[in-house]
Design an enzyme around this catalytic site. Structure first.
Site, PDB file in Angstrom:
ATOM      1  N   LYS A  30       0.752  -1.538   0.012  1.00  0.00           N
ATOM      2  CA  LYS A  30       0.177   0.025   0.001  1.00  0.00           C
ATOM      3  C   LYS A  30       0.944   1.308  -0.008  1.00  0.00           C
ATOM      4  O   LYS A  30       1.833   1.231   0.565  1.00  0.00           O
ATOM      5  CB  LYS A  30      -0.932   0.013   1.321  1.00  0.00           C
ATOM      6  CG  LYS A  30      -1.910   1.024   1.308  1.00  0.00           C
ATOM      7  CD  LYS A  30      -2.982   0.945   2.509  1.00  0.00           C
ATOM      8  CE  LYS A  30      -4.187   1.867   2.474  1.00  0.00           C
ATOM      9  NZ  LYS A  30      -4.842   1.724   3.626  1.00  0.00           N
ATOM     10  N   SER A 105      -9.696   1.575   2.593  1.00  0.00           N
ATOM     11  CA  SER A 105      -8.922   2.476   1.696  1.00  0.00           C
ATOM     12  C   SER A 105      -7.735   1.415   0.885  1.00  0.00           C
ATOM     13  O   SER A 105      -7.201   1.847  -0.172  1.00  0.00           O
ATOM     14  CB  SER A 105      -8.265   3.508   2.437  1.00  0.00           C
ATOM     15  OG  SER A 105      -7.203   2.880   3.480  1.00  0.00           O
ATOM     16  N   SER A 129      -9.913  -0.644   6.636  1.00  0.00           N
ATOM     17  CA  SER A 129      -9.322  -0.571   5.468  1.00  0.00           C
ATOM     18  C   SER A 129      -8.742  -1.767   4.745  1.00  0.00           C
ATOM     19  O   SER A 129      -8.305  -1.822   3.572  1.00  0.00           O
ATOM     20  CB  SER A 129      -8.503   0.626   5.278  1.00  0.00           C
ATOM     21  OG  SER A 129      -9.223   1.659   5.154  1.00  0.00           O
TER      22      SER A 129
HETATM   23  N1  GLN Z   1     -13.321   4.096   6.021  1.00  0.00           N
HETATM   24  C1  GLN Z   1     -12.728   4.347   7.101  1.00  0.00           C
HETATM   25  C2  GLN Z   1     -12.049   5.730   7.080  1.00  0.00           C
HETATM   26  O1  GLN Z   1     -12.560   6.211   6.146  1.00  0.00           O
HETATM   27  C3  GLN Z   1     -11.377   3.419   7.214  1.00  0.00           C
HETATM   28  C4  GLN Z   1     -10.184   3.602   6.895  1.00  0.00           C
HETATM   29  C5  GLN Z   1      -9.063   3.088   7.272  1.00  0.00           C
HETATM   30  O2  GLN Z   1      -9.124   2.079   7.611  1.00  0.00           O
HETATM   31  N2  GLN Z   1      -7.631   3.623   6.560  1.00  0.00           N
HETATM   32  O3  GLN Z   1     -11.778   6.205   7.984  1.00  0.00           O
END
Ligand code: GLN
Length: 424
Positions: A30, A105, A129
């Site tokens: 990532k 994400s 995410s």
């Molecule tokens: N959807 C969640 C957010 O936008 C999780 C994001 C994540 O785990 N990085 O914060």
């Protein structure tokens, strides 16, 4: 081929050691995980040309284990999103469900594995995410216990909530990747000795005889019917293999999404202060006034979702509002932890649908941020409580992937790996 799903922001090969447990594996990383000499953008224009001078600990460990890194995976900007659509480099696509988002994400990481563009991938999970894109792309994802995996070199979004973790086609492969990256690190003082030396891949035995699985009603009620059907079918499989399933209650999770977003945005507003075009990031140019230079850099290079969160986080932490928002959210966090502790007095693991819906259509969720935040209802409680969780493919509804999530007690990765592997 990779252009097809827009999986990578940067495609570059980083060779690891000649041999080691991952010598035959390719890994997508990532793009918020630092790679020495290879640009690391966090999916943001702010870091469009940022090249880290050092490797994250997990990258060092991948290299030591012999893995070949094949690229830096697409992601929502700074990890803020659930669809990969907030990436400044364009959305990634879902190889398992054409026309749908891959989740986020860590959408590029999950899509890379689903498309076979990498054998394995690393993502990060602040509020879901890793598990969300695993569920949407039909692969396995593990969010480790807070402190099991070093965050050194992970560009912080909300540091009290996030962990780096593996994505893979199978439980055993995900567990083998966890074996390679986990364990204490003197450069991250939040890492712990617990779990060190554990053989996670060896825990993928599929044996659920005498295992008690708790199902929190609160995490099932809100799910779509098609998702619930697949979830129930998976529980039936586990029963047939000797597990006991019982209902439990986690009343606090009703407040988890609110608490999560207050804490995550507050931490983000502070973490992202360093991107001012001088210390880090896109330069706004200098015209004799530093305040203007900073705001120009941030105005130009941050996307809409990131700006929204910095504003809300700054507001939640500001004098006079701190007790009303941030402190309340911390109280809710403590309550969520306590609910999980109580549940684990009577069950070995907890189970729920990973996501309440199948993957969204591309573009569907972007104009309604609140709706997008609510989709995290089943994943964020786990981060608030610092616990480990795994998402496993649970079949399809109308041709779209569904994921089932197993949550374990702190440092209970072996339990969730064992139970998850029973469904393969
Ligand atoms: N959807 C969640 C957010 O936008 C999780 C994001 C994540 O785990 N990085 O914060």
């Amino acid at each position: 081929m990779s252009a097809d799903y827009n999986v990578f922001i940067t495609e570059e090969t980083i060779e690891g050691a000649d041999d080691g447990p991952l010598a035959d594996s390719t890994v997508a990383v990532k793009d918020n995980i630092s790679t020495e000499g290879v640009r690391t953008t966090c999916g943001s224009e702010m870091l469009d040309d940022y090249v880290p001078p050092y490797d994250a600990t997990v990258v060092e460990r991948l290299k030591d284990a012999g893995a070949t890194i094949v690229g830096k995976a697409n992601m929502d900007e700074f990890g803020m999103g659930s669809t990969t659509e907030t990436s400044a480099f364009g959305a990634a696509e879902n190889p398992a469900a054409p026309g749908r988002v891959p989740g986020g994400s860590s959408g590029g990481s999950a899509a890379a594995v689903a498309a076979g563009e990498a054998d394995l991938a690393l993502g990060s999970d602040t509020g879901g995410s890793i598990r969300n894109p695993a569920a949407f792309c039909g692969v396995v994802g593990i969010k480790p216990t807070y402190g099991l995996v070093s965050r050194y070199g992970l560009v912080a979004y909300a540091n009290s909530l996030e962990q780096i973790g593996p994505l893979a086609p199978t439980v055993e492969e995900a567990a083998a990747l966890l074996d390679a990256i986990s364990g204490p690190d003197e450069r991250d003082a939040t890492t712990r000795e617990e779990g060190a030396g554990t053989d996670y891949a060896g825990a993928a035995t599929g044996d659920v005889e005498d295992t008690t699985i708790g199902v929190p009603a609160e995490l099932v009620e809100g799910a779509d019917e098609g998702v619930r059907e697949r979830f129930e079918a998976s529980l039936d499989d586990l029963r047939e293999r000797g597990a006991t399933v019982e209902e439990v209650s986690l009343p606090s999770v009703e407040h988890a999404v609110e608490a999560y977003y207050v804490i995550a945005m507050s931490e983000a507003s502070s973490n992202l202060a360093r991107f001012d075009g001088v210390r880090y990031g896109h330069s706004g140019g200098f015209d004799g006034n530093w305040n203007e230079a900073f705001s120009k850099a941030r105005e130009e290079a941050f996307g809409e979702e990131v700006k929204r969160r910095i504003l809300l986080g700054t507001y939640a932490l500001s004098a006079g509002y701190h007790d009303k928002y941030y402190k309340q959210a911390q109280d809710a966090r403590a309550w969520v932890k306590q609910d999980f502790d109580e549940a684990f007095e009577s069950v070995d693991v907890l189970a729920s649908p990973t996501m309440p819906t199948p993957p969204f259509e591309v573009g569907e969720s972007l104009d309604d941020p609140l709706q997008m935040y609510l989709a995290d209802a089943n994943t964020v409680p786990v981060n608030l409580a610092d616990l480990p969780a795994i998402s496993i493919p649970a079949g399809e509804t109308d041709g779209l992937p569904v994921g089932i999530q197993f949550i374990g007690p702190a440092f209970g990765e072996e339990e969730i790996i064992r139970v998850g592997s029973a469904l393969e």
